[in-house]
Design an enzyme around this catalytic site. Sequence first.
Site, mmCIF file in Angstrom:
data_model
loop_
_atom_site.group_PDB
_atom_site.id
_atom_site.type_symbol
_atom_site.label_atom_id
_atom_site.label_comp_id
_atom_site.label_asym_id
_atom_site.label_seq_id
_atom_site.Cartn_x
_atom_site.Cartn_y
_atom_site.Cartn_z
ATOM 1 N N LYS A 182 -19.046 -13.423 9.366
ATOM 2 C CA LYS A 182 -19.522 -12.568 8.270
ATOM 3 C C LYS A 182 -20.941 -12.985 7.885
ATOM 4 O O LYS A 182 -21.258 -14.167 7.827
ATOM 5 C CB LYS A 182 -18.593 -12.701 7.057
ATOM 6 C CG LYS A 182 -17.249 -12.006 7.278
ATOM 7 C CD LYS A 182 -16.370 -12.144 6.048
ATOM 8 C CE LYS A 182 -15.006 -11.550 6.270
ATOM 9 N NZ LYS A 182 -14.985 -10.088 6.277
ATOM 10 N N HIS A 240 -9.059 -19.388 7.293
ATOM 11 C CA HIS A 240 -10.223 -18.761 6.658
ATOM 12 C C HIS A 240 -10.701 -19.541 5.427
ATOM 13 O O HIS A 240 -11.888 -19.856 5.290
ATOM 14 C CB HIS A 240 -9.900 -17.322 6.239
ATOM 15 C CG HIS A 240 -9.436 -16.454 7.363
ATOM 16 N ND1 HIS A 240 -10.001 -16.499 8.607
ATOM 17 C CD2 HIS A 240 -8.467 -15.518 7.431
ATOM 18 C CE1 HIS A 240 -9.392 -15.628 9.397
ATOM 19 N NE2 HIS A 240 -8.447 -15.025 8.701
ATOM 20 N N LYS A 331 -1.804 -11.259 -1.085
ATOM 21 C CA LYS A 331 -1.697 -9.844 -0.701
ATOM 22 C C LYS A 331 -1.318 -9.028 -1.923
ATOM 23 O O LYS A 331 -0.713 -9.554 -2.858
ATOM 24 C CB LYS A 331 -0.571 -9.672 0.320
ATOM 25 C CG LYS A 331 -0.739 -10.501 1.565
ATOM 26 C CD LYS A 331 -1.614 -9.791 2.541
ATOM 27 C CE LYS A 331 -1.706 -10.554 3.840
ATOM 28 N NZ LYS A 331 -2.853 -10.140 4.626
#
Length: 484
Positions: A182, A240, A331
């Site tokens: 990213k 991550h 989530k």
Amino acid sequence: MVSRVIPVDPFDLVIFGGTGDLAQRKILPALFRRFCAGQWPDDAQIIGAARAEYTPDAFREVVAESLRSHAPSQSRNADALNTFLQRVDYVPLDALSDTAWGRLAAKLTDDRVRAFYFSVGPQLFGQLAERIKHHDLATPKTRIVVEKPFGHDLESARALNAILAEHFSEGQIYRIDHYLGKETVQNLMAVRFGNMLFEPLWNSQYVDHIQITVAESVGIDGREEYYDRAGAMRDMMQNHLMQLLCLIAMEPPAKFDPDAVRDEKLKVIRALDPVEPHHIVRGQFDAGPSGAGYRDTVGNPRSTTESYVALRAHVSNWRWAGTPFYLRTGKRLIERSSVINVMFKDAPHSIFGADAGRHANVLSIRLQPNEGITLKVTIKEPGPGGMRLVDVPLDMSFAEALGSENQDPPDAYERLVMDVIRGNQTLFMRGDEVEAAWAWTDPIIAGWQARGDVPKPYDSGSTGPGDAELLMKRDGRRWQGINP
Ligand code: NAD
């Protein structure tokens, strides 16, 4: 500002699992965008390889359809789309069988860069590595790209590293963590190590604590079976969030080269203390307007898998002693947002008196949406009426700062796939890094299992379980909003 395109050497890129979701939604559109940007040499091709019995033409049709959905603006250029598709080929191939490898070999050119992308289920990674070698497809210019998940725990990650190492050198193995591709993540290194401004303050003397949030509004639809075996800790935290923590906490590498950067990241992971059970909160989403609850979604009424985890980590070294890192991911949260907040300490003494309030600087690094960096600074509220202080953001949205041609920032896969072709491993994980991350994660998961820990329910569309707020409150701190 027009971005510079550095052409790469001629290449053959084989995508195992070329018909799958990741290949169609991310890898092929990324390659097409790089093609349109002029980064491809004339001698370059992509070969899809998967179980489906497609002809090359049928595969090209599938790819064209995906590109229209996932690279819409580029695929409106019919010439570009057709020329790209001429560079796409296909071989039906079962990774578990020894047939069809000769047909694949016949399509490859010996002296080109050769990359094999493992975009298949992780149970096939070892088999593919073995068969590439067995069928004599590995040349000195060969690289393999391994998707996540890289192992399920330390033992399986070690076993996978060992199988890959039997057939390929570490310099040929590219373990993907797409967060590292990213733009903002790379910018984090540019901001830290390209400026004088931040690095002197980047330590426990000036930083109160750091918050890393990776919040997703989506659930786990389509990945139920995998997710229920993995959970947020394995699926997100071990890779991550850990990688983001490393980039924030690491010492400046001597140079921006793969091993120098990865050595420094590894030191951070190894300096992490074990996490105390009362410094972790697990959650599982309930039903809400956006869909069924977690247990119904995975079809397992007794599942104790977490869809949310928040924890307090400590990097035990001179730079960070006493500065906690709060990490959370989940989530079905209120918003999709990934942000790192570096929370600086209050000024040691307020010359403006008690009424001026407490003000501390915050550096926010936004990964998504709207990639950019914001620095909150304290100024005088405009107007007469005394010295009232107010915090205002110095905001740098990359899209705005870099001009209109960057409104559509490059996808992480564009950078990463081209780095594979270039042979640059800086933004890929090394085997020892992955193992160290599992060595830190495994005892946390083992502790849950030993204690029969059950995750706390939280409302879909909320900011997560209330206990995550308490985790901060106990320390006299609070989370920044999920989307500041
Ligand atoms: P998928 O199920 O959509 O596709 C799997 C592909 O593998 C298909 O092309 C299928 O034909 C092929 N395949 C299956 N068995 C095979 C065999 N025996 N021989 C040859 N080909 C075979 O899966 P996906 O979502 O594309 O994921 C692929 C990999 O990428 C997985 O390891 C996954 O964990 C990882 N990944 C996916 C995503 C995503 O967004 N989809 C994100 C991160 C990582």
